[in-house]
Write a protein that holds these residues in place. Structure first.
Motif, mmCIF file in Angstrom:
data_model
loop_
_atom_site.group_PDB
_atom_site.id
_atom_site.type_symbol
_atom_site.label_atom_id
_atom_site.label_comp_id
_atom_site.label_asym_id
_atom_site.label_seq_id
_atom_site.Cartn_x
_atom_site.Cartn_y
_atom_site.Cartn_z
ATOM 1 N N LEU A 1 0.834 -1.210 0.000
ATOM 2 C CA LEU A 1 0.000 0.000 0.000
ATOM 3 C C LEU A 1 0.864 1.253 0.000
ATOM 4 O O LEU A 1 0.488 2.281 -0.538
ATOM 5 C CB LEU A 1 -0.922 0.013 1.219
ATOM 6 N N VAL A 2 2.047 1.139 0.671
ATOM 7 C CA VAL A 2 2.959 2.290 0.745
ATOM 8 C C VAL A 2 4.101 2.071 -0.237
ATOM 9 O O VAL A 2 5.266 2.178 0.106
ATOM 10 C CB VAL A 2 3.500 2.463 2.176
ATOM 11 N N ALA B 1 2.674 0.654 -5.857
ATOM 12 C CA ALA B 1 1.620 -0.212 -6.374
ATOM 13 C C ALA B 1 0.420 0.582 -6.872
ATOM 14 O O ALA B 1 -0.099 0.334 -7.950
ATOM 15 C CB ALA B 1 1.180 -1.207 -5.312
ATOM 16 N N PHE B 2 -0.035 1.541 -6.055
ATOM 17 C CA PHE B 2 -1.265 2.257 -6.390
ATOM 18 C C PHE B 2 -1.014 3.691 -6.815
ATOM 19 O O PHE B 2 -1.849 4.313 -7.437
ATOM 20 C CB PHE B 2 -2.217 2.228 -5.180
ATOM 21 N N MET B 3 0.138 4.199 -6.390
ATOM 22 C CA MET B 3 0.460 5.614 -6.574
ATOM 23 C C MET B 3 1.945 5.725 -6.879
ATOM 24 O O MET B 3 2.735 4.975 -6.326
ATOM 25 C CB MET B 3 0.240 6.364 -5.249
ATOM 26 N N ALA B 4 2.330 6.677 -7.675
ATOM 27 C CA ALA B 4 3.762 6.939 -7.868
ATOM 28 C C ALA B 4 4.294 7.611 -6.606
ATOM 29 O O ALA B 4 3.677 8.544 -6.103
ATOM 30 C CB ALA B 4 3.961 7.849 -9.073
ATOM 31 N N ILE C 1 6.831 9.850 3.358
ATOM 32 C CA ILE C 1 6.237 8.587 2.917
ATOM 33 C C ILE C 1 6.745 8.235 1.532
ATOM 34 O O ILE C 1 7.057 7.079 1.234
ATOM 35 C CB ILE C 1 4.698 8.713 2.918
ATOM 36 N N GLY C 2 6.849 9.247 0.677
ATOM 37 C CA GLY C 2 7.322 9.030 -0.685
ATOM 38 C C GLY C 2 8.735 8.457 -0.682
ATOM 39 O O GLY C 2 9.050 7.540 -1.433
ATOM 40 N N TRP C 3 9.576 9.000 0.229
ATOM 41 C CA TRP C 3 10.953 8.511 0.326
ATOM 42 C C TRP C 3 10.947 7.037 0.725
ATOM 43 O O TRP C 3 11.624 6.196 0.129
ATOM 44 C CB TRP C 3 11.714 9.340 1.377
ATOM 45 N N PHE C 4 10.116 6.710 1.756
ATOM 46 C CA PHE C 4 10.015 5.315 2.207
ATOM 47 C C PHE C 4 9.525 4.428 1.066
ATOM 48 O O PHE C 4 10.091 3.371 0.787
ATOM 49 C CB PHE C 4 9.060 5.220 3.406
ATOM 50 N N ALA C 5 8.470 4.894 0.380
ATOM 51 C CA ALA C 5 7.882 4.104 -0.704
ATOM 52 C C ALA C 5 8.901 3.849 -1.815
ATOM 53 O O ALA C 5 8.933 2.774 -2.412
ATOM 54 C CB ALA C 5 6.652 4.819 -1.262
ATOM 55 N N ALA C 6 9.757 4.838 -2.072
ATOM 56 C CA ALA C 6 10.712 4.691 -3.159
ATOM 57 C C ALA C 6 11.796 3.661 -2.843
ATOM 58 O O ALA C 6 12.315 2.994 -3.738
ATOM 59 C CB ALA C 6 11.356 6.043 -3.473
ATOM 60 N N TYR C 7 12.128 3.525 -1.543
ATOM 61 C CA TYR C 7 13.266 2.656 -1.206
ATOM 62 C C TYR C 7 12.899 1.318 -0.583
ATOM 63 O O TYR C 7 13.760 0.498 -0.323
ATOM 64 C CB TYR C 7 14.239 3.429 -0.294
#
Lengths: 320, 259
Positions: free
Chosen positions: B187-188, B191-194, B202-208
């Motif tokens: 979810l983070v 998968a659902f969002m760039a 959150i974006g940083w976490f999602a990217a790595y």
């Protein structure tokens, strides 16, 4: 350390196991003759289950030499596993499979040819009165039926040695008796049984040899009779028709105690036949007529209490 | 010989369990499909245009979403594996197996293979429904093979991790908790969002986090979008997690069972 002679079903020397700083088994020796029933008797927490888990290859001992069915347990556990069957305290059945599927699973894992396996499973289900419930989940079974299924699963592999860890704990008297009859049949057919129990009556009825386990040590071992003879408390009780007989007998047996109200005389003795013969001969010689005679021998409960300082079925906390 | 026979027996047992636990098996199969439909028809209207704009207008939301849902389905499958291993360990029948002369690893092999088959069915279901609602992958045969290979690696990694969780925690609830990351980390992720459309932390976490390169690689293979170094990262994560899960599961299984 002495070596364990081969030819015995089970031989263990110097078995030790600790969990943390708690010694569960503290130097236990066990010898079980082939084709006999050996009972490890002890209160909850005495280490009975741990002993079974070690002897059946489930967990490793910290120290000790073990031979089961002629194989060194540490060196060749697979060979030991081929010879044994284990029926645990908590029925080890698969509750998502039906009774019959559980049995067929055992048949497959024992690599029995399909047809032989099916035949054997059907025969065992019949023999253990589980044929009607074979298609049902063990969840719907009574406690007695679950234990019977558990044991039947063990028997699919036709083991020479069977470990029964408290097979009747929690069962009603009728199911218990059924289980006892099954165990007796197994031994009659040559199987060796290693039985743990906290019921003295069970050990008394079934076992050829009994070892009393308490606090991780064997505190006594022998046949039920030998154990009972270990402790005082046996006596012959004589009842007389009139006071004259009691008076006369009292002079014959110094050290006896009399009860004038019930007209009984209690003569201490170990309860063996020779002792009884001696009492009868003395009464004959004094020409005393006895109305009634009973022999009281200490039961295993007395023995247990004398050996461990607590009774078998209570005092759970003391033994932990 | 006997290792194969015993593993087959255990696989059959595992399959019967899936049938008996029909509710759990079905919900495991249907959950990813429902997630996908939910995102396409409920959130898709809002997220879709942003995704489309971010990729230069070329990618529809269902195309963007499907690779993420596939990875999520693998996560959901592993959760049910963790639960079924934990329940099994509690059953006491494992203790019986350990005292029998059978191949030691067969119980685990049965679980791993059974779980893999269930997850593959779930993936096929997701792809089928995705195609029905407008998923149009641009992948050729080689890219498809690559995608399937990556998914297989991922299944292997997650299943071994799940088996280890199941062996260690020993309760169904604990197993479900332990496998939460595998179900909810997607979810983070991308998968659902760039990730660059998310708030910065959150974006940083999602990217790595590991899911993002895996999903990006899958997306690249299926849609022809650029993969960059995500491919190496994805394969690296999968192999690393597989090794970790396998070694952990093996040591947990070989340990003496607790009393």
């Amino acid at each position: 350390m002495t070596t364990v002679p081969s030819g015995q079903a089970i031989g263990a020397r110097g078995l030790r196991k600790s969990y943390g700083d708690k010694k569960v088994l503290d130097g236990v020796d066990i010898t079980v003759a082939e084709g006999s029933i050996f009972s490890l008797l002890g209160p909850n927490g005495a280490g009975k289950t741990t002993a079974v888990q070690i002897l059946s290859t489930l967990i490793r001992a910290d120290a000790g030499e073990i031979r089961v069915a002629g194989h060194d347990l540490a060196r060749d556990p697979q060979a030991v596993r081929r010879a044994i069957g284990v029926t645990g305290q908590f029925s080890a059945v698969d509750s998502l499979l039906s009774g019959e599927e559980n049995m067929l699973l055992m048949s497959d894992l024992n690599h029995l040819p399909r047809r032989d396996g099916r035949r054997r499973v059907a025969a065992l289900l019949e023999r253990f009165e589980l044929a009607d419930a074979a298609k049902k989940s063990p969840v719907t079974y009574s406690g007695g039926m679950r234990r019977r299924l558990d044991l039947a699963m063990t028997l699919v592999g036709d083991p020479r040695i069977i470990f029964l860890d408290e097979p009747t704990t929690g069962l009603d008297p009728r199911s218990r008796r059924t289980m006892w009859e099954i165990i007796e049949e197994l031994v009659a057919a040559g199987t060796t049984i290693f039985l743990t129990t906290q019921y003295l009556e069970e050990a008394d009825r079934l076992a050829d040899r009994i070892a009393v386990l308490d606090g991780g040590r064997i505190v006594a071992e022998g046949s039920s009779d030998e154990l009972k003879r270990l402790i005082p408390g046996g006596h012959v009780r004589l009842t007389f028709a009139e006071l004259g007989g009691l008076d006369k007998a009292f002079t014959v047996f110094p050290g006896s105690s009399r009860d004038d109200e019930t007209l009984t005389l209690t003569v201490p003795g170990d309860g063996r036949v020779e002792t009884l013969r001696h009492v009868l001969a003395a009464l004959d010689a004094a020409a005393v007529t006895v109305d009634d005679l009973t022999v009281h021998r200490p039961d295993l409960d007395d023995v247990f209490f004398a050996l461990t300082g607590h009774s078998a079925t209570t005092d759970k906390e003391d033994s932990r | 010989m006997s290792a194969i026979a015993d593993s087959t027996t255990m696989l059959r047992r595992n399959f019967t369990h899936s049938v008996r636990y029909a509710a759990m098996t079905l919900s495991g199969l249907l959950l990813p499909v429902l997630m996908m439909l939910m995102f396409v028809y409920i959130f898709g209207g809002a997220i879709g245009p942003a995704i489309s704009a971010g990729t230069g207008g070329g990618v529809s939301y269902i195309d963007y979403l499907t690779p993420g849902i596939l990875v999520m389905a693998v996560g959901a499958g592993s959760a049910s594996t963790a639960v079924s291993v934990a329940v099994d360990m509690k059953e006491g029948i494992i203790a019986r197996f350990r005292t029998m002369a059978i191949s030691r690893g067969s119980v685990i092999t049965g679980q791993v293979v059974g779980s893999t088959i269930r997850t593959l069915v779930s993936l096929a279901l997701v792809i089928g429904v995705a195609l029905l609602v407008g998923f149009r992958p641009a992948a050729g045969p080689v890219a498809w093979l690559g995608a399937i290979g990556l998914l297989a690696l991922l299944i292997l990694a997650f299943t071994w991790l799940a088996v280890a969780f199941g062996l260690v925690v020993r309760s169904a609830e604990g197993a479900n908790m332990a496998s939460m990351p595998m179900q909810f980390l997607p979810l983070v992720s991308s998968a659902f969002m760039a990730p660059d459309l998310m708030s910065s932390g959150i974006g940083w976490f999602a990217a790595y986090q590991p899911f993002t390169p895996i999903i990006d690689t899958l997306r690249g293979l299926l849609l022809g979008t650029p993969i960059g170094n995500s491919g190496y990262l994805a394969v690296g994560w999968c192999l690393g997690l597989t090794l970790l899960g396998f070694l952990w599961a093996r040591s947990a299984f070989n340990r003496d069972p607790r009393r």
